[in-house]
Write an enzyme that holds these catalytic residues in place. Structure first.
Site, PDB file in Angstrom:
ATOM      1  N   SER A 141     -25.121 -26.615 -56.747  1.00 44.59           N
ATOM      2  CA  SER A 141     -23.939 -25.769 -56.937  1.00 44.59           C
ATOM      3  C   SER A 141     -23.393 -25.383 -55.566  1.00 44.59           C
ATOM      4  O   SER A 141     -24.111 -25.507 -54.560  1.00 44.59           O
ATOM      5  CB  SER A 141     -24.364 -24.492 -57.686  1.00 44.59           C
ATOM      6  N   TYR A 154     -29.805 -16.473 -58.883  1.00 38.99           N
ATOM      7  CA  TYR A 154     -29.275 -17.801 -59.247  1.00 38.99           C
ATOM      8  C   TYR A 154     -29.058 -18.637 -57.978  1.00 38.99           C
ATOM      9  O   TYR A 154     -29.466 -19.803 -57.916  1.00 38.99           O
ATOM     10  CB  TYR A 154     -27.969 -17.627 -60.017  1.00 38.99           C
ATOM     11  N   LYS A 158     -30.620 -22.366 -56.604  1.00 37.07           N
ATOM     12  CA  LYS A 158     -29.828 -23.544 -56.239  1.00 37.07           C
ATOM     13  C   LYS A 158     -30.091 -23.960 -54.787  1.00 37.07           C
ATOM     14  O   LYS A 158     -30.033 -25.141 -54.464  1.00 37.07           O
ATOM     15  CB  LYS A 158     -28.342 -23.304 -56.511  1.00 37.07           C
TER      16      LYS A 158
HETATM   17  P1  NAD Z   1     -23.981 -24.520 -69.987  1.00 39.91           P
HETATM   18  O1  NAD Z   1     -24.738 -23.247 -70.195  1.00 39.91           O
HETATM   19  O2  NAD Z   1     -22.597 -24.616 -70.490  1.00 39.91           O
HETATM   20  O3  NAD Z   1     -24.826 -25.736 -70.559  1.00 39.91           O
HETATM   21  C1  NAD Z   1     -26.170 -25.896 -70.175  1.00 39.91           C
HETATM   22  C2  NAD Z   1     -26.964 -26.577 -71.256  1.00 39.91           C
HETATM   23  O4  NAD Z   1     -28.340 -26.585 -70.822  1.00 39.91           O
HETATM   24  C3  NAD Z   1     -26.933 -25.825 -72.590  1.00 39.91           C
HETATM   25  O5  NAD Z   1     -26.626 -26.711 -73.647  1.00 39.91           O
HETATM   26  C4  NAD Z   1     -28.342 -25.250 -72.738  1.00 39.91           C
HETATM   27  O6  NAD Z   1     -28.796 -25.187 -74.083  1.00 39.91           O
HETATM   28  C5  NAD Z   1     -29.171 -26.224 -71.922  1.00 39.91           C
HETATM   29  N1  NAD Z   1     -30.416 -25.607 -71.434  1.00 39.91           N
HETATM   30  C6  NAD Z   1     -30.573 -24.340 -70.973  1.00 39.91           C
HETATM   31  N2  NAD Z   1     -31.865 -24.125 -70.680  1.00 39.91           N
HETATM   32  C7  NAD Z   1     -32.532 -25.268 -70.957  1.00 39.91           C
HETATM   33  C8  NAD Z   1     -33.892 -25.643 -70.891  1.00 39.91           C
HETATM   34  N3  NAD Z   1     -34.833 -24.780 -70.481  1.00 39.91           N
HETATM   35  N4  NAD Z   1     -34.231 -26.904 -71.245  1.00 39.91           N
HETATM   36  C9  NAD Z   1     -33.298 -27.766 -71.701  1.00 39.91           C
HETATM   37  N5  NAD Z   1     -31.985 -27.460 -71.796  1.00 39.91           N
HETATM   38  C10 NAD Z   1     -31.606 -26.216 -71.434  1.00 39.91           C
HETATM   39  O7  NAD Z   1     -24.012 -24.780 -68.384  1.00 39.91           O
HETATM   40  P2  NAD Z   1     -23.074 -25.714 -67.481  1.00 39.91           P
HETATM   41  O8  NAD Z   1     -22.008 -24.877 -66.918  1.00 39.91           O
HETATM   42  O9  NAD Z   1     -22.739 -26.960 -68.198  1.00 39.91           O
HETATM   43  O10 NAD Z   1     -24.091 -26.008 -66.281  1.00 39.91           O
HETATM   44  C11 NAD Z   1     -24.843 -27.202 -66.155  1.00 39.91           C
HETATM   45  C12 NAD Z   1     -25.505 -27.221 -64.783  1.00 39.91           C
HETATM   46  O11 NAD Z   1     -24.509 -27.138 -63.758  1.00 39.91           O
HETATM   47  C13 NAD Z   1     -26.447 -26.038 -64.543  1.00 39.91           C
HETATM   48  O12 NAD Z   1     -27.564 -26.468 -63.794  1.00 39.91           O
HETATM   49  C14 NAD Z   1     -25.598 -25.084 -63.706  1.00 39.91           C
HETATM   50  O13 NAD Z   1     -26.396 -24.228 -62.932  1.00 39.91           O
HETATM   51  C15 NAD Z   1     -24.795 -26.056 -62.888  1.00 39.91           C
HETATM   52  N6  NAD Z   1     -23.525 -25.499 -62.378  1.00 39.91           N
HETATM   53  C16 NAD Z   1     -22.608 -24.957 -63.234  1.00 39.91           C
HETATM   54  C17 NAD Z   1     -21.422 -24.447 -62.707  1.00 39.91           C
HETATM   55  C18 NAD Z   1     -20.346 -23.835 -63.569  1.00 39.91           C
HETATM   56  O14 NAD Z   1     -19.388 -23.301 -63.023  1.00 39.91           O
HETATM   57  N7  NAD Z   1     -20.433 -23.882 -64.882  1.00 39.91           N
HETATM   58  C19 NAD Z   1     -21.197 -24.495 -61.322  1.00 39.91           C
HETATM   59  C20 NAD Z   1     -22.163 -25.051 -60.500  1.00 39.91           C
HETATM   60  C21 NAD Z   1     -23.326 -25.559 -61.036  1.00 39.91           C
END
Ligand code: NAD
Length: 258
Positions: A141, A154, A158
């Protein structure tokens, strides 16, 4: 592609993981989608099947090393190999540093950090056996490059993912396994819905205002879609990135400049 390759994506029931899975399927991969949330996973699997995508599913928790091994076995049983493994699943936690609770800290590190280690281990063991290299791709991230207020724990997870990406890249290079990470900015997924809900409470704002406030700082003038991330992951999963390893690359529309 001569023999169809297989990509495994964790946290693929929704959000960025789902976007990546769709893009890699369009690129020609057979895809194995995993998630801890069976309901969202099943609904995405149904959607993919309707589109005639070659897909398999696995319900599991990335923080459980046995689940990660079983996920890899599922992929091999269905499609014969694991060529790309994406440690996408992650969770967030919003709190000023003085209010962080031990239970939140433990859960966050178990999923975002331990989960990535177990995913790297399970994927690399299989890729080593295949003797054909492979690509491990981690969700980092902008929060892995710069820390933000109320996201201290968080951000720490990361930063850890960036570190693990560097170490794994060096150790696994001799097996022709590359390890890289994507670093999104502000993607409008359910994760950001929850971040917004928690932040507005602390900041005394209205729903949606924290998301808007963060979005105002984006040079390209809009928040990110899962597809914006997936386009870059498509490159990381392809042979075009064969000479790249150990990198955690920001793709955020211009928020953090390194
Ligand atoms: P989200 O919450 O929309 O989706 C994440 C999915 O992961 C969900 O379906 C959830 O059920 C699943 N999950 C959660 N814990 C789990 C576990 N222990 N085992 C298996 N599955 C699990 O999140 P997102 O926004 O799609 O984020 C995906 C990745 O990208 C994450 O690692 C997040 O930290 C990273 N990220 C997100 C953003 C953002 O702005 N949304 C920015 C930078 C990085």
């Amino acid at each position: 592609m001569s023999k169809q390759k297989t990509a495994v994506i964790t946290g693929a029931g929704q959000g960025i993981g789902k976007g990546i899975a769709k893009r890699l399927a369009d690129d020609g991969f057979a895809v194995v989608l995993s998630d801890i949330n069976e309901e969202v996973l099943n609904s995405t699997i149904d959607e993919f099947k309707e589109q005639n995508i070659r897909v398999a599913s696995f319900v599991g928790n990335v923080a459980n090393p046995e689940d990660q091994k079983a996920l890899v076995r599922t992929a091999v049983d269905h499609f014969g190999s694991v060529d790309v493994f994406i440690n996408n699943a992650g969770i967030e936690q919003v709190s000023p540093i003085l209010d962080i609770q031990p239970s939140d800290l433990e859960k966050l590190f178990q999923v975002n950090v331990f989960g990535v280690v177990y995913g790297i281990q399970a994927a690399a063991e299989q890729m080593k056996k295949q003797e054909n290299g492979g690509k491990i791709i981690n969700a980092c991230s902008i929060a892995g490059h710069q820390s933000f207020t109320m996201l201290g724990a968080y951000c720490a997870t990361k930063f850890a993912v960036r570190s693990l990406t560097q170490t794994a890249a060096q150790e696994l290079a001799k097996y022709k396994i590359t390890v890289n990470a994507y670093c999104p900015g502000i993607v409008g997924t359910s994760m950001w819905d929850r971040i917004d809900t928690a932040m507005v409470k602390y900041m005394g704002l209205q729903k949606g205002e924290a998301f808007k406030k963060f979005a105002e700082g984006i040079a390209l003038g809009r928040t990110q879609e899962p597809e914006d991330v997936a386009k870059f992951v498509s490159y990381l999963a392809s042979s075009d990135s064969d000479y790249m390893t150990g990198q955690s690359v920001i793709i955020d529309g211009g928020i953090v400049f390194n």
